[in-house]
Design a protein around this motif. Structure first.
Motif, short mmCIF file in Angstrom:
data_model
loop_
_atom_site.label_atom_id
_atom_site.label_comp_id
_atom_site.label_asym_id
_atom_site.label_seq_id
_atom_site.Cartn_x
_atom_site.Cartn_y
_atom_site.Cartn_z
N SER A 289 0.82 -1.21 0.00
CA SER A 289 0.00 0.00 0.00
C SER A 289 0.86 1.27 0.00
N THR A 290 1.98 1.24 0.72
CA THR A 290 2.85 2.42 0.72
C THR A 290 3.50 2.62 -0.65
N HIS B 163 -1.15 8.93 0.33
CA HIS B 163 -0.15 8.90 1.40
C HIS B 163 -0.31 7.60 2.17
N MET B 164 0.49 7.43 3.21
CA MET B 164 0.34 6.28 4.08
C MET B 164 -0.93 6.45 4.91
N SER B 165 -1.18 5.52 5.82
CA SER B 165 -2.44 5.48 6.56
C SER B 165 -2.77 6.82 7.21
N THR C 1 -5.82 6.17 2.80
CA THR C 1 -5.32 4.83 3.10
C THR C 1 -5.61 4.42 4.53
N ALA D 259 8.71 8.39 5.09
CA ALA D 259 7.93 8.37 6.33
C ALA D 259 8.86 8.06 7.50
N ASP E 172 8.06 6.51 11.26
CA ASP E 172 8.61 5.21 11.63
C ASP E 172 9.48 5.30 12.87
N HIS F 57 8.22 1.81 6.72
CA HIS F 57 7.54 2.23 5.49
C HIS F 57 8.53 2.65 4.40
#
Length: 295
Positions: free
Chosen positions: A40-41, A56-58, A111, A240, A244, A253
């Motif tokens: 997904s990333t 973007h990420m979550s 996301t 990210a 992280d 990520h």
């Protein structure tokens, strides 16, 4: 080759449009969901190359939707004064406020692994929505999680509830349980795949994304009804590192500059790796009762 856009935003009219009646004048908003450690990333990093897109990420929006649904439920003594139309406006307002008028992107991808469990809610809010669910052979998902924990051996992880005395068997049990990082997402994916709103869903296999990214992205564009865009699969950018670092999992990520399939041996004991070898239900065509697109 088209470069990566560094800032992606919503069209100025999104706040006004999102407050209109159901399905009227909405800017396109889609969702990236599915299983952890399944691309997904990387998908978001690639979509961001298109200056028309924000990805973007979550994000925290899924949790905010949960919280507001709870506060507007009958556990609140004032729920008798809240109609479904008001609930819809409040929930759309969360998206409008989060993706405010300072954004200029024409298409939004939000996301969160939880979205697969919320297709009925999304259908009420955004009738034209699509969900791209990233999937991967579950054994390799578990391998990736364990590999990340071992890589940061001196920093107990949220993925193992910060426990320090367990073995790989304890950790895998935690991943796979119903509320675990893998188990919950897997159950949500099945909820979407077999549910009545499955026409909004596409499954994107990690193996396809890293081995044939051009075909994978072409399928995504076709699914969401957007014109093709030439992506640069040899020059991918996504950072990210601050997030992280704050979660105690540096590199979680990280996305490689080039999209490439990497072959490797598993870090799992053979019995643990075999435990999940039959869990890729999306590869069993007779089980695809809703004709969900699987790429």
């Amino acid at each position: 080759m088209t470069g990566v856009a560094s800032c992606h935003t919503l069209a100025p009219g999104f706040f006004q449009a999102i407050a209109k009646e159901r399905g009227t004048g909405m800017q396109p908003i889609h969702f990236i969901s599915g299983l952890p450690r399944s691309g997904s990333t990387l998908l978001a990093a690639l979509l961001r190359q298109n200056p028309r897109f924000h990805a973007h990420m979550s994000s925290p929006l899924a949790g905010m939707v949960d919280a507001m649904l709870g506060e507007m439920s009958d556990r609140n003594e004032y729920a008798a004064f809240i109609s479904d139309e008001q609930r819809q406006r409040v929930l759309r307002g969360l998206f409008a406020s989060y993706y405010g008028t300072e954004f200029t992107a024409q298409v939004i991808f939000d996301t969160n692994r939880t979205w697969c469990a919320k297709l009925p809610v999304l259908n009420r809010l955004f009738p034209e929505f699509k969900v791209i669910a990233c999937v991967r052979h579950v054994s390799w998902i578990v391998d990736s999680l364990e590999r990340a924990i071992q890589r940061n051996a001196l920093r107990p992880s949220f993925m193992a509830n910060f426990q320090t005395g367990g073995t790989v068997y304890h950790r895998v049990e935690g991943f796979a349980m119903g509320e675990g990082i893998v188990g919950h997402a897997y159950n949500a994916l099945k909820d979407a795949f077999f549910g009545e709103h499955a026409s909004h869903l596409m499954l994107l296999q990690y193996e396809t994304l890293v081995r044939d990214p051009a075909m994978a992205l072409a399928a995504v564009y076709d699914f969401i009804g957007e014109p093709p865009f030439r992506h640069d699969f040899d020059n991918v950018h996504f950072d990210a590192s601050e997030f992280d670092e704050r979660t105690g999992m540096p590199g979680l990520h990280a996305v490689g500059r080039q999209v490439v399939a990497q072959e490797r041996a598993t870090v799992l004991p053979p019995d643990l790796f075999r435990r999940f070898e039959n869990d890729a239900f999306w590869r069993h065509a007779p089980s695809n009762l809703r004709s969900v697109r699987v790429v």
